[in-house]
Design an enzyme around this catalytic site. Structure first.
Site, PDB file in Angstrom:
ATOM      1  N   GLU A 177      -3.889  67.654-104.220  1.00 16.45           N
ATOM      2  CA  GLU A 177      -3.158  66.405-104.490  1.00 16.45           C
ATOM      3  C   GLU A 177      -3.250  65.424-103.323  1.00 16.45           C
ATOM      4  OE1 GLU A 177       1.034  66.844-105.376  1.00 16.45           O
ATOM      5  OE2 GLU A 177       1.288  64.708-105.679  1.00 16.45           O
ATOM      6  N   LYS A 219      -5.079  66.526-108.573  1.00  7.94           N
ATOM      7  CA  LYS A 219      -3.859  65.779-108.930  1.00  7.94           C
ATOM      8  C   LYS A 219      -3.844  64.470-108.152  1.00  7.94           C
ATOM      9  CE  LYS A 219       1.190  66.119-108.939  1.00  7.94           C
ATOM     10  NZ  LYS A 219       2.322  66.995-109.272  1.00  7.94           N
TER      11      LYS A 219
HETATM   12  P1  13P Z   1       5.949  62.457-109.250  1.00 11.63           P
HETATM   13  O1  13P Z   1       5.333  62.547-110.616  1.00 11.63           O
HETATM   14  O2  13P Z   1       7.430  62.173-109.282  1.00 11.63           O
HETATM   15  O3  13P Z   1       5.161  61.560-108.336  1.00 11.63           O
HETATM   16  O4  13P Z   1       5.884  63.909-108.625  1.00 11.63           O
HETATM   17  C1  13P Z   1       4.735  64.636-108.769  1.00 11.63           C
HETATM   18  C2  13P Z   1       4.542  65.501-107.609  1.00 11.63           C
HETATM   19  O5  13P Z   1       4.447  66.691-107.742  1.00 11.63           O
HETATM   20  C3  13P Z   1       4.449  64.880-106.281  1.00 11.63           C
HETATM   21  O6  13P Z   1       3.980  65.805-105.354  1.00 11.63           O
END
Ligand code: 13P
Length: 340
Positions: A177, A219
Site C-alpha cells: 500500500e 492497494k
Molecule cells: P481508508 O479507506 O479509510 O483510506 O483506509 C484504508 C486503509 O487501510 C488505509 O491504510
C-alpha cells in the site's frame, strides 16, 4: 515460499464481486473515529464495534477479506469464537496490519517513512499461527510545495518491498500500500505525476527484492484531486486517470488491485470504483479495500448504542453490497436511496 498457497490466497482476496474491509485502525485512529460519536475507546467498545461489522448479516457475500489490528486478531465474538475463525467459516480471509506507523523521515522536512521491519519475520510466523493469511503495510507520500522528494519515495518503496518479501517467505500475501495522500490543494494532474513516480519505484523495488507478483495485492490511492483543490476533477476523469496510471506500472501478473478510500466520501468511492470496472481492458481485478468509505455510515448509525447495533450492521451491509456491485460495474447511484 509456497507459490500456489500465495496465489490461492491472493485470488481469494480479489474474488469476483467482493472486496476487502480495512478494519485495522490503530489504537490512536480508532479513538479518533469513536470521538466522532462521543464514545470512549475501551477494549470492549472496540471489540463490540468490530463484532458488529464482522457479523453483519449478508455482508460476507461481498467481503473477501478483513484486515485486523493486532488487538482484534486476539479478540472473540460474544459467543467466544475467535474473530479470525468466525470469518474463516464464512469464507472471509483474515489479514493483519503489520507496519508500526509513520515517523518523520530524517533530513526531509514534512515527509515520513513507515517503520516496522525489525522483528517482522517472527511476528509474521505468529500471525500465521493465529490465522492471518495476508498482511498490510502502508507507506505514506504527501503532496505539498516541494514534496514528495525522490528520497522519500525511494525509502518508502524499499521498506514496502522488504516487507513484501518477508511476508511471502512466511506464506502470507502482502498487501502493498503506497498511499499518495489526497489531503492537499493539488490538482489531479499533480496527483497523477506523483502516483506515476511512486508506482514506478515500488515495482522497481519489488522486482529487486524478488517479490512474487502473482502472490501480492496492490492497494493504491486513486488518481484524484486534493480535497482542498479549488477545481476538483469529476468522477469520469478520476476513473480514466487512475486506470491509465496503473496500466503504465502494474504488471498483468499482479492478480488484483484493491483501492483505499483515503478520505473520499462513501458514495464517491463506490462511484469511482464502478466507473473503472465499466471500462474495458484492465488486466487485473479492480476492487476495494476501504476503511472509512465502508465504515463511516455504520459508525454513524450505531452511535455506540446497543439498541442501534442492528442499524449499524444494516448500514455496513448496504455499503458492502453496493461496493460489491461496483466491482462489476453494476452499481447505480439510484441504489443509494434503497433502505439499508
Ligand atoms: P481508508 O479507506 O479509510 O483510506 O483506509 C484504508 C486503509 O487501510 C488505509 O491504510
Amino acid at each position: 515460499m509456497n507459490h500456489s498457497e500465495l496465489e490461492a490466497t491472493a485470488q481469494a482476496m480479489v474474488a469476483k464481486g467482493k472486496g476487502i474491509l480495512a478494519a485495522d485502525e490503530s489504537s490512536g485512529t480508532i479513538k479518533k473515529r469513536f470521538d466522532s460519536i462521543k464514545l470512549e475507546s475501551t477494549e470492549e467498545h472496540r471489540r463490540t464495534y468490530r463484532e458488529m461489522l464482522f457479523t453483519a448479516p449478508g455482508a460476507a457475500d461481498y467481503i473477501s477479506g478483513v484486515i485486523f489490528y493486532d488487538e482484534t486478531l486476539r479478540q472473540k465474538t460474544r459467543t467466544g469464537v475467535a474473530f479470525a475463525d468466525y470469518l474463516k467459516r464464512l469464507g472471509v480471509v483474515p489479514g493483519i496490519k503489520v507496519d508500526a506507523g509513520t515517523k518523520p523521515l530524517a533530513g526531509a522536512a514534512g515527509e515520513v517513512v513507515t517503520e516496522g521491519l525489525d522483528g517482522l519475520r517472527d511476528r509474521l510466523k505468529e500471525y500465521y499461527s493465529l490465522g492471518a493469511r495476508f498482511a498490510k503495510w502502508r507507506a505514506v507520500i504527501d503532496i505539498a510545495d516541494g514534496i514528495p522528494s525522490s528520497y522519500c519515495i525511494h525509502v518508502n518503496a524499499h521498506a514496502l518491498a522488504r516487507y513484501a518479501a518477508l511476508c511471502q517467505e512466511a506464506n502470507i500475501v502482502p498487501i502493498v500500500e503506497p498511499e499518495v495522500l489526497m489531503d492537499g490543494a493539488h490538482t489531479i494532474e499533480r496527483c497523477e505525476v506523483v502516483t506515476d513516480a511512486v508506482l514506478a519505484e515500488v515495482f522497481a523495488q519489488l522486482n529487486l527484492h524478488r517479490v512474487y507478483l502473482e502472490g501480492m495485492v496492490l492497494k493504491p490511492n486513486m488518481v484524484i484531486s486534493g480535497i482542498k483543490c479549488p477545481k476538483r476533477a469529476g468522477a469520469e476523469q478520476v476513473a480514466e486517470a487512475t486506470v491509465r496510471c496503473l496500466k503504465r506500472h502494474v504488471p498483468a501478473a499482479v492478480p488484483g488491485i484493491a483501492f483505499l478510500s483515503g478520505g473520499q466520501g462513501p458514495e464517491e468511492a463506490t462511484e469511482h470504483l464502478n466507473l473503472m470496472n465499466g471500462m474495458s481492458g484492465s488486466p487485473w481485478r479492480l476492487t476495494f479495500s476501504y476503511g472509512r468509505a465502508l465504515q463511516a455510515p455504520a459508525l454513524a448509525a450505531w452511535k455506540g448504542q446497543e439498541s442501534l447495533f442492528v442499524a449499524g450492521q444494516k448500514a455496513f451491509a448496504k455499503r458492502a453490497k453496493l461496493n460489491g456491485l461496483a466491482t462489476s460495474g453494476r452499481y447505480h447511484a439510484s441504489m443509494e436511496a434503497q433502505a439499508a
